[in-house]
Design a protein around this motif. Sequence first.
Motif, PDB file in Angstrom:
ATOM      1  N   LEU A   9     149.206  14.514 136.628  1.00 11.88           N
ATOM      2  CA  LEU A   9     148.836  15.911 136.435  1.00 11.88           C
ATOM      3  C   LEU A   9     147.696  16.304 137.366  1.00 11.88           C
ATOM      4  O   LEU A   9     147.703  17.400 137.948  1.00 11.88           O
ATOM      5  N   ILE A  10     146.730  15.430 137.536  1.00 13.55           N
ATOM      6  CA  ILE A  10     145.595  15.715 138.426  1.00 13.55           C
ATOM      7  C   ILE A  10     146.078  15.895 139.858  1.00 13.55           C
ATOM      8  O   ILE A  10     145.637  16.818 140.557  1.00 13.55           O
ATOM      9  N   GLU A  11     146.967  15.072 140.325  1.00  9.84           N
ATOM     10  CA  GLU A  11     147.482  15.191 141.692  1.00  9.84           C
ATOM     11  C   GLU A  11     148.224  16.508 141.883  1.00  9.84           C
ATOM     12  O   GLU A  11     148.065  17.183 142.909  1.00  9.84           O
ATOM     13  N   MET A  12     149.006  16.886 140.908  1.00  8.37           N
ATOM     14  CA  MET A  12     149.729  18.151 140.992  1.00  8.37           C
ATOM     15  C   MET A  12     148.758  19.339 141.005  1.00  8.37           C
ATOM     16  O   MET A  12     148.956  20.304 141.748  1.00  8.37           O
ATOM     17  N   MET A  13     147.712  19.263 140.214  1.00  4.39           N
ATOM     18  CA  MET A  13     146.731  20.343 140.177  1.00  4.39           C
ATOM     19  C   MET A  13     145.982  20.446 141.510  1.00  4.39           C
ATOM     20  O   MET A  13     145.699  21.548 141.971  1.00  4.39           O
ATOM     21  N   VAL A  18     145.111  23.427 146.630  1.00  2.00           N
ATOM     22  CA  VAL A  18     145.147  23.518 148.093  1.00  2.00           C
ATOM     23  C   VAL A  18     146.081  24.643 148.534  1.00  2.00           C
ATOM     24  O   VAL A  18     145.742  25.456 149.401  1.00  2.00           O
ATOM     25  N   ILE A  19     147.240  24.740 147.926  1.00  2.00           N
ATOM     26  CA  ILE A  19     148.191  25.809 148.269  1.00  2.00           C
ATOM     27  C   ILE A  19     147.595  27.174 147.950  1.00  2.00           C
ATOM     28  O   ILE A  19     147.713  28.115 148.737  1.00  2.00           O
ATOM     29  N   SER A  20     146.919  27.294 146.823  1.00  2.47           N
ATOM     30  CA  SER A  20     146.301  28.576 146.457  1.00  2.47           C
ATOM     31  C   SER A  20     145.232  28.987 147.460  1.00  2.47           C
ATOM     32  O   SER A  20     145.161  30.157 147.855  1.00  2.47           O
ATOM     33  N   VAL A  21     144.410  28.041 147.884  1.00  4.94           N
ATOM     34  CA  VAL A  21     143.364  28.349 148.866  1.00  4.94           C
ATOM     35  C   VAL A  21     143.993  28.806 150.170  1.00  4.94           C
ATOM     36  O   VAL A  21     143.550  29.785 150.789  1.00  4.94           O
ATOM     37  N   LEU A  22     145.049  28.146 150.612  1.00  3.60           N
ATOM     38  CA  LEU A  22     145.734  28.553 151.846  1.00  3.60           C
ATOM     39  C   LEU A  22     146.318  29.954 151.727  1.00  3.60           C
ATOM     40  O   LEU A  22     146.260  30.745 152.675  1.00  3.60           O
TER      41      LEU A  22
END
Length: 102
Positions: A9-13, A18-22
């Motif tokens: 779950l941590i890796e997915m978050m 990262v995608i949200s920041v991009l």
Amino acid sequence: MKNEQGFTLIEMMIVLLVISVLLFIAIPNVAKQSNNINSKGCDAFKHMVEGQVQAFRIDQKKYPTSIKEMVDQGYLRSNETACPNGSEIEIGSNGEVKIKGG
């Protein structure tokens, strides 16, 4: 004990973060470029209409009085009466092409 492979779950978050920041970085740049493209498209459209006004003047020995007259005479198509950004164009009495509001 089973060897289960997969993302935690941590890796997915972290990936979603990262995608949200991009996306937060990219979206304003895309919107700004879209406005720039529409502005340049409007300038190019104005130049095209100016060329058609000159063709009208050469053929008819007078300047057109309106965009409607140019559409009626076949110098412009009916869908060629506004810029890509929605600004309307108008023709002055001396054949000068202007962008309304621009």
